[in-house]
Enzyme design. Sequence first.
Site, PDB file in Angstrom:
ATOM      1  CG  ASP A  29      -2.186   0.616   0.858  1.00  0.00           C
ATOM      2  OD1 ASP A  29      -2.978  -0.007   1.275  1.00  0.00           O
ATOM      3  OD2 ASP A  29      -2.042   2.351   1.326  1.00  0.00           O
ATOM      4  CG  ASN A  85     -12.834  -0.433   3.703  1.00  0.00           C
ATOM      5  OD1 ASN A  85     -12.639  -0.665   4.959  1.00  0.00           O
ATOM      6  ND2 ASN A  85     -11.675  -0.214   3.754  1.00  0.00           N
ATOM      7  CD  GLN A  92     -15.182   0.354  -2.768  1.00  0.00           C
ATOM      8  OE1 GLN A  92     -16.018  -0.239  -2.332  1.00  0.00           O
ATOM      9  NE2 GLN A  92     -15.064  -0.554  -3.307  1.00  0.00           N
ATOM     10  CB  VAL A  94      -9.173   2.335  -4.829  1.00  0.00           C
ATOM     11  CG1 VAL A  94      -9.151   1.706  -6.490  1.00  0.00           C
ATOM     12  CG2 VAL A  94      -7.646   2.923  -4.617  1.00  0.00           C
ATOM     13  CG  HIS A  98      -8.883  -3.191  -2.297  1.00  0.00           C
ATOM     14  ND1 HIS A  98      -9.501  -2.335  -3.519  1.00  0.00           N
ATOM     15  CD2 HIS A  98      -8.155  -2.424  -1.627  1.00  0.00           C
ATOM     16  CE1 HIS A  98     -10.489  -1.114  -2.626  1.00  0.00           C
ATOM     17  NE2 HIS A  98      -9.415  -1.045  -1.332  1.00  0.00           N
ATOM     18  CG  HIS A 100      -6.950  -2.818   3.345  1.00  0.00           C
ATOM     19  ND1 HIS A 100      -6.108  -1.657   2.413  1.00  0.00           N
ATOM     20  CD2 HIS A 100      -8.660  -2.638   2.694  1.00  0.00           C
ATOM     21  CE1 HIS A 100      -7.136  -0.845   1.809  1.00  0.00           C
ATOM     22  NE2 HIS A 100      -8.054  -1.542   2.166  1.00  0.00           N
TER      23      HIS A 100
HETATM   24  P1  5GP Z   1     -10.067   1.655   0.337  1.00  0.00           P
HETATM   25  O1  5GP Z   1      -9.919   2.723   0.625  1.00  0.00           O
HETATM   26  O2  5GP Z   1     -10.577   1.594  -1.355  1.00  0.00           O
HETATM   27  O3  5GP Z   1     -10.858   0.006   0.870  1.00  0.00           O
HETATM   28  O4  5GP Z   1      -8.350   1.006  -0.274  1.00  0.00           O
HETATM   29  C1  5GP Z   1      -7.415   1.646  -0.984  1.00  0.00           C
HETATM   30  C2  5GP Z   1      -5.909   1.712  -0.419  1.00  0.00           C
HETATM   31  O5  5GP Z   1      -4.999   1.871  -1.618  1.00  0.00           O
HETATM   32  C3  5GP Z   1      -5.658   3.141   0.111  1.00  0.00           C
HETATM   33  O6  5GP Z   1      -5.468   1.995   1.603  1.00  0.00           O
HETATM   34  C4  5GP Z   1      -4.106   3.184  -0.525  1.00  0.00           C
HETATM   35  O7  5GP Z   1      -4.186   4.113   0.706  1.00  0.00           O
HETATM   36  C5  5GP Z   1      -3.764   2.667  -1.780  1.00  0.00           C
HETATM   37  N1  5GP Z   1      -3.329   3.562  -2.462  1.00  0.00           N
HETATM   38  C6  5GP Z   1      -4.289   4.634  -3.143  1.00  0.00           C
HETATM   39  N2  5GP Z   1      -3.473   5.317  -4.176  1.00  0.00           N
HETATM   40  C7  5GP Z   1      -1.872   3.971  -4.446  1.00  0.00           C
HETATM   41  C8  5GP Z   1      -0.718   4.061  -5.870  1.00  0.00           C
HETATM   42  O8  5GP Z   1      -1.258   4.811  -6.297  1.00  0.00           O
HETATM   43  N3  5GP Z   1      -0.752   3.324  -5.240  1.00  0.00           N
HETATM   44  C9  5GP Z   1      -0.448   1.861  -4.333  1.00  0.00           C
HETATM   45  N4  5GP Z   1       0.337   0.928  -3.797  1.00  0.00           N
HETATM   46  N5  5GP Z   1      -1.632   1.961  -2.656  1.00  0.00           N
HETATM   47  C10 5GP Z   1      -2.384   3.926  -3.573  1.00  0.00           C
END
Ligand code: 5GP
Length: 112
Positions: A29, A85, A92, A94, A98, A100
């Site tokens: 991440d 999420n 969430q 993205v 996915h 974590h």
């Molecule tokens: P969510 O918030 O959708 O559950 O998780 C998305 C995750 O993607 C977050 O923990 C965030 O830090 C990570 N993330 C966002 N942009 C990037 C990126 O460009 N590269 C990587 N490796 N992680 C990212």
Amino acid sequence: MSTIFEQIIERKLPSEVLFEDEDIICIHDKFPQAPVHILLITKKVIPSIDKLTKEDAYLLTKIFVKAKELALEHKIEDGYRILTNHGSSAGQTVPHLHFHLLGGKVLSSKGG
Ligand code: 5GP
């Protein structure tokens, strides 16, 4: 428009790939919430767990088995958390399925 994770899969955005096969990709991440914070991402663009179908269920097996292996590789096998999420109210950001994998410290309570 493609998701950040599609761009990573297509190598349009940089990332350190820890594992990849035809179905999933695993990366660190970019904004880690724990010493070990790995994302296990389906290559198929499923917006979230809420849109998972029975036909996609094999992806979960693959992700959970790989998460366990990555936990061992990163020496957090004694204690780790796997979470996903769905929806902005759950955090969430993205819209591309996915999970974590978090560990390497005492994790806070499950709620929020
Ligand atoms: P969510 O918030 O959708 O559950 O998780 C998305 C995750 O993607 C977050 O923990 C965030 O830090 C990570 N993330 C966002 N942009 C990037 C990126 O460009 N590269 C990587 N490796 N992680 C990212």
